[in-house]
Design a protein around this motif. Structure first.
Motif, PDB file in Angstrom:
ATOM      1  N   LEU A 151       0.835  -1.202   0.000  1.00 49.88           N
ATOM      2  CA  LEU A 151       0.000   0.000   0.000  1.00 49.88           C
ATOM      3  C   LEU A 151       0.870   1.252   0.000  1.00 49.88           C
ATOM      4  O   LEU A 151       1.872   1.331   0.713  1.00 49.88           O
ATOM      5  N   PRO A 152       0.504   2.272  -0.791  1.00 49.78           N
ATOM      6  CA  PRO A 152       1.324   3.487  -0.883  1.00 49.78           C
ATOM      7  C   PRO A 152       1.049   4.446   0.273  1.00 49.78           C
ATOM      8  O   PRO A 152      -0.041   4.470   0.841  1.00 49.78           O
ATOM      9  N   ILE A 153       2.046   5.232   0.622  1.00 51.59           N
ATOM     10  CA  ILE A 153       1.883   6.332   1.572  1.00 51.59           C
ATOM     11  C   ILE A 153       2.682   7.519   1.053  1.00 51.59           C
ATOM     12  O   ILE A 153       3.839   7.373   0.650  1.00 51.59           O
ATOM     13  N   LEU A 154       2.047   8.678   1.034  1.00 50.54           N
ATOM     14  CA  LEU A 154       2.672   9.910   0.541  1.00 50.54           C
ATOM     15  C   LEU A 154       3.196  10.687   1.737  1.00 50.54           C
ATOM     16  O   LEU A 154       2.431  11.042   2.630  1.00 50.54           O
ATOM     17  N   ILE A 155       4.504  10.940   1.769  1.00 49.02           N
ATOM     18  CA  ILE A 155       5.132  11.534   2.948  1.00 49.02           C
ATOM     19  C   ILE A 155       5.740  12.898   2.608  1.00 49.02           C
ATOM     20  O   ILE A 155       6.734  12.980   1.879  1.00 49.02           O
ATOM     21  N   PRO A 156       5.170  13.994   3.132  1.00 50.89           N
ATOM     22  CA  PRO A 156       5.769  15.320   2.960  1.00 50.89           C
ATOM     23  C   PRO A 156       6.987  15.471   3.874  1.00 50.89           C
ATOM     24  O   PRO A 156       7.212  14.640   4.767  1.00 50.89           O
ATOM     25  N   PRO A 157       7.765  16.537   3.716  1.00 52.36           N
ATOM     26  CA  PRO A 157       8.814  16.847   4.700  1.00 52.36           C
ATOM     27  C   PRO A 157       8.202  16.953   6.085  1.00 52.36           C
ATOM     28  O   PRO A 157       7.048  17.359   6.241  1.00 52.36           O
ATOM     29  N   ILE A 158       8.968  16.607   7.111  1.00 51.59           N
ATOM     30  CA  ILE A 158       8.432  16.522   8.467  1.00 51.59           C
ATOM     31  C   ILE A 158       7.820  17.836   8.928  1.00 51.59           C
ATOM     32  O   ILE A 158       6.776  17.848   9.609  1.00 51.59           O
ATOM     33  N   SER A 159       8.422  18.979   8.559  1.00 53.43           N
ATOM     34  CA  SER A 159       7.879  20.270   8.988  1.00 53.43           C
ATOM     35  C   SER A 159       6.494  20.497   8.396  1.00 53.43           C
ATOM     36  O   SER A 159       5.608  21.051   9.056  1.00 53.43           O
ATOM     37  N   GLU A 160       6.295  20.046   7.171  1.00 47.46           N
ATOM     38  CA  GLU A 160       4.991  20.209   6.533  1.00 47.46           C
ATOM     39  C   GLU A 160       3.980  19.222   7.114  1.00 47.46           C
ATOM     40  O   GLU A 160       2.788  19.535   7.258  1.00 47.46           O
ATOM     41  N   GLN A 161       4.446  18.032   7.457  1.00 43.65           N
ATOM     42  CA  GLN A 161       3.561  17.082   8.145  1.00 43.65           C
ATOM     43  C   GLN A 161       3.009  17.696   9.430  1.00 43.65           C
ATOM     44  O   GLN A 161       1.805  17.606   9.718  1.00 43.65           O
ATOM     45  N   VAL A 162       3.901  18.301  10.209  1.00 39.39           N
ATOM     46  CA  VAL A 162       3.502  18.905  11.483  1.00 39.39           C
ATOM     47  C   VAL A 162       2.480  20.006  11.253  1.00 39.39           C
ATOM     48  O   VAL A 162       1.468  20.096  11.966  1.00 39.39           O
ATOM     49  N   ALA A 163       2.706  20.843  10.246  1.00 37.97           N
ATOM     50  CA  ALA A 163       1.795  21.955   9.971  1.00 37.97           C
ATOM     51  C   ALA A 163       0.424  21.454   9.524  1.00 37.97           C
ATOM     52  O   ALA A 163      -0.605  21.957   9.964  1.00 37.97           O
ATOM     53  N   ILE A 164       0.414  20.453   8.657  1.00 41.81           N
ATOM     54  CA  ILE A 164      -0.859  19.868   8.192  1.00 41.81           C
ATOM     55  C   ILE A 164      -1.612  19.258   9.373  1.00 41.81           C
ATOM     56  O   ILE A 164      -2.812  19.487   9.558  1.00 41.81           O
ATOM     57  N   LEU A 402      -9.057  17.738   4.694  1.00 40.56           N
ATOM     58  CA  LEU A 402      -8.202  16.570   4.894  1.00 40.56           C
ATOM     59  C   LEU A 402      -7.660  15.993   3.589  1.00 40.56           C
ATOM     60  O   LEU A 402      -6.433  15.880   3.430  1.00 40.56           O
ATOM     61  N   PRO A 403      -8.499  15.618   2.620  1.00 45.94           N
ATOM     62  CA  PRO A 403      -7.939  15.013   1.402  1.00 45.94           C
ATOM     63  C   PRO A 403      -7.074  15.974   0.600  1.00 45.94           C
ATOM     64  O   PRO A 403      -6.112  15.547  -0.050  1.00 45.94           O
ATOM     65  N   LYS A 404      -7.398  17.251   0.663  1.00 45.69           N
ATOM     66  CA  LYS A 404      -6.627  18.237  -0.097  1.00 45.69           C
ATOM     67  C   LYS A 404      -5.262  18.477   0.520  1.00 45.69           C
ATOM     68  O   LYS A 404      -4.249  18.602  -0.182  1.00 45.69           O
ATOM     69  N   LEU A 405      -5.193  18.542   1.855  1.00 45.18           N
ATOM     70  CA  LEU A 405      -3.910  18.726   2.534  1.00 45.18           C
ATOM     71  C   LEU A 405      -3.049  17.471   2.451  1.00 45.18           C
ATOM     72  O   LEU A 405      -1.832  17.544   2.231  1.00 45.18           O
ATOM     73  N   ILE A 406      -3.676  16.308   2.618  1.00 47.88           N
ATOM     74  CA  ILE A 406      -2.947  15.041   2.629  1.00 47.88           C
ATOM     75  C   ILE A 406      -2.343  14.730   1.260  1.00 47.88           C
ATOM     76  O   ILE A 406      -1.284  14.110   1.149  1.00 47.88           O
ATOM     77  N   SER A 407      -3.007  15.161   0.194  1.00 41.42           N
ATOM     78  CA  SER A 407      -2.532  14.861  -1.154  1.00 41.42           C
ATOM     79  C   SER A 407      -1.588  15.927  -1.708  1.00 41.42           C
ATOM     80  O   SER A 407      -0.954  15.724  -2.741  1.00 41.42           O
ATOM     81  N   GLY A 408      -1.511  17.080  -1.029  1.00 41.19           N
ATOM     82  CA  GLY A 408      -0.691  18.176  -1.538  1.00 41.19           C
ATOM     83  C   GLY A 408      -1.446  19.093  -2.474  1.00 41.19           C
ATOM     84  O   GLY A 408      -0.869  20.042  -3.012  1.00 41.19           O
ATOM     85  N   GLU A 409      -2.751  18.845  -2.670  1.00 40.24           N
ATOM     86  CA  GLU A 409      -3.550  19.720  -3.533  1.00 40.24           C
ATOM     87  C   GLU A 409      -3.588  21.139  -2.961  1.00 40.24           C
ATOM     88  O   GLU A 409      -3.544  22.131  -3.681  1.00 40.24           O
ATOM     89  N   ILE A 410      -3.691  21.223  -1.614  1.00 40.79           N
ATOM     90  CA  ILE A 410      -3.553  22.500  -0.915  1.00 40.79           C
ATOM     91  C   ILE A 410      -2.281  22.421  -0.095  1.00 40.79           C
ATOM     92  O   ILE A 410      -2.077  21.477   0.667  1.00 40.79           O
ATOM     93  N   ARG A 411      -1.397  23.388  -0.277  1.00 39.49           N
ATOM     94  CA  ARG A 411      -0.137  23.413   0.457  1.00 39.49           C
ATOM     95  C   ARG A 411      -0.202  24.425   1.584  1.00 39.49           C
ATOM     96  O   ARG A 411      -0.758  25.512   1.433  1.00 39.49           O
ATOM     97  N   VAL A 412       0.350  24.078   2.728  1.00 42.22           N
ATOM     98  CA  VAL A 412       0.445  25.007   3.836  1.00 42.22           C
ATOM     99  C   VAL A 412       1.495  26.054   3.478  1.00 42.22           C
ATOM    100  O   VAL A 412       2.586  25.711   3.011  1.00 42.22           O
ATOM    101  N   PRO A 413       1.193  27.368   3.658  1.00 41.03           N
ATOM    102  CA  PRO A 413       2.180  28.398   3.327  1.00 41.03           C
ATOM    103  C   PRO A 413       3.507  28.151   4.021  1.00 41.03           C
ATOM    104  O   PRO A 413       3.547  27.706   5.176  1.00 41.03           O
ATOM    105  N   LEU A 414       4.601  28.422   3.303  1.00 41.62           N
ATOM    106  CA  LEU A 414       5.928  28.118   3.823  1.00 41.62           C
ATOM    107  C   LEU A 414       6.199  28.753   5.171  1.00 41.62           C
ATOM    108  O   LEU A 414       6.848  28.165   6.042  1.00 41.62           O
ATOM    109  N   GLU A 415       5.677  29.981   5.385  1.00 45.48           N
ATOM    110  CA  GLU A 415       5.946  30.645   6.659  1.00 45.48           C
ATOM    111  C   GLU A 415       5.301  29.904   7.814  1.00 45.48           C
ATOM    112  O   GLU A 415       5.691  30.045   8.969  1.00 45.48           O
ATOM    113  N   GLU A 416       4.284  29.054   7.503  1.00 44.42           N
ATOM    114  CA  GLU A 416       3.625  28.310   8.554  1.00 44.42           C
ATOM    115  C   GLU A 416       4.412  27.072   8.978  1.00 44.42           C
ATOM    116  O   GLU A 416       4.140  26.490  10.010  1.00 44.42           O
ATOM    117  N   VAL A 417       5.378  26.657   8.163  1.00 48.46           N
ATOM    118  CA  VAL A 417       6.099  25.423   8.473  1.00 48.46           C
ATOM    119  C   VAL A 417       7.555  25.677   8.839  1.00 48.46           C
ATOM    120  O   VAL A 417       8.317  24.753   8.993  1.00 48.46           O
TER     121      VAL A 417
END
Length: 418
Positions: A151-164, A402-417
């Motif tokens: 099963l696949p899992i999509l993993i952002p950088p840890i700082s972005e994971q925390v922000a999401i 949730l689905p938009k953040l988890i997939s990267g469709e919506i990105r958390v602004p860089l200043e937030e991470v």
């Protein structure tokens, strides 16, 4: 690599898999914390305390431990909808073990994956679709280690994971806070009902008289549920007639709707019925303030109608008389579920008929006391309704994000991470 630093891995690359314990029924109810299938199924994150207990050995507790970052998945079920449901540990649970119908996924490198992020990832539509697409279905749906590892899992950088995770978790914490407030308000209203109408505490200085239900304040009387309001059953329009059902029509409630929606107030069910469906069945429209009471499969689900509603035949609802009020009917039924259930009949499953419901004995206070109780409860009810509606909005926002953040469709602004 994808999505500017996001990696797509397989679960086998990120996690180690372990099976849980299959215990004899006699070994439950005492011993050490035991993470059940039900807890995994119903929670994004393991509750602060694991309430279920099992008699486990030291070796079992060492092998099947529950540690921060562990993901637990339901590995077998009678339906695909219940398969691969997840729950994540946000801390170590001392001496705890987990159910054999679940799998534990322990991170190989905890530094690259945030537990809160995984809590949302594994509950996302993206992952749920992957699970159901891969699962085998014989007599039961099931997942094995080989399936899980692919099963696949999509993993952002840890700082972005925390922000999401922080965005989604803050919404859930607000929902949780609202639920706690509503629980306290409910306990307060329940306590007042029992004080006034069970213990008669505010009326001890007044004169009492005998009745078939014991001594009651003078001026009160003993009647039945039919004296509290009109008892109304429901009906199901023919399922073979698609024109009887719609997404936007007359609100139509089933016991299943109350099993899913745990709110005190309800406005609609999973599906509505049309005017034609209403006319071609014995369903009846009941007004706002009606107390819905499930009379079978199971007996005792209870809610208050926020607007005009109809129900299926699984209810014996009570439309309160004006001098009685919704609050008294609601708490009377809630406090007499066992009495009502004991009068149910039936061989296949127990059911409370309309005739039985109407004849349930009830103490009927005088109009002044009933009016005071309704006025007091209105304060609680209005706040509870407000918080329930707020939670519905917060849940809709979370489910949309949730689905938009988890997939990267919506990105958390860089200043937030940073």
């Amino acid at each position: 690599m994808c999505c500017n630093g996001w990696r797509e891995n397989t679960l086998g690359q990120v996690y180690e898999f372990s099976s849980g314990l299959s215990k004899n029924a006699k070994e439950f109810g005492f011993g050490f914390p035991f993470l059940s299938f039900k807890t995994v199924f119903n929670n994004y994150f393991i509750p602060e305390e694991i309430c279920d207990l099992a008699n486990t050995t030291e070796k079992e507790r060492e092998k099947c431990s529950v540690k921060k970052g562990d993901v637990f998945l339901t590995r077998t079920s009678e339906s695909l909808d219940e398969l691969g449901m997840s729950c994540v540990a946000l801390k170590d649970y001392q001496q705890a073990t987990f159910n054999g119908f679940t799998k534990r996924l322990r991170p190989k490198n905890p530094e690259i994956i945030n537990p809160k992020f995984t809590g949302y990832y594994f509950r996302s539509p993206r992952f749920r679709l992957a699970v159901t697409s891969m699962a085998s279905m014989t007599t039961r749906a099931s997942l094995n280690n080989d399936m899980l590892s692919r099963l696949p899992i999509l993993i952002p950088p840890i700082s972005e994971q925390v922000a999401i995770a922080d965005i989604l978790y803050s919404l859930d914490k607000k929902i949780e806070l609202n639920n706690r407030i509503n629980k306290i308000l409910e306990e307060m209203a329940q306590a007042i009902f029992k004080s006034w109408f069970v213990g008669f505490e505010p009326f001890q200085e007044e004169e009492f008289e005998d009745s078939e239900l014991g001594r009651i304040p003078k001026g009160w009387r003993v009647g039945t549920v039919s004296d509290l309001g009109d008892v109304i059953g429901g009906s199901t329009p023919s399922k073979s007639k698609s024109e009887y059902y719609t997404d936007q029509g007359i609100a139509w409630i089933t016991p299943k709707d109350l099993s899913i929606n745990k709110d005190k107030f309800i406005s609609k069910g999973e599906i509505d019925i049309t005017e034609s469906g209403l006319k071609n069945s014995s369903a009846k429209i009941m007004p706002k303030g009606t107390v819905l009471f499930s009379s079978r499969a199971p007996i005792g689900y209870i809610a208050i109608a926020k607007n005009d509603v109809a129900t299926n035949q699984g209810f014996k609802s009570v439309v309160p008389k004006n001098n009685i009020g919704t609050a008294y009917v609601y708490y009377f039924l809630k406090n007499n579920i066992e009495v009502i259930e004991n009068r149910a009949t039936g061989s296949t499953f127990k059911e409370v008929s309309g005739a039985i419901m109407k004849q349930i004995p009830a103490i009927i206070p005088n109009d002044k006391i009933l009016s005071e109780f309704q006025s007091m409860c209105d304060l609680y009810f209005n706040k509870q309704l407000l918080l329930e509606e707020q939670n519905q909005n917060l849940t809709a926002i979370r489910n949309s994000l949730l689905p938009k953040l988890i997939s990267g469709e919506i990105r958390v602004p860089l200043e937030e991470v940073q």
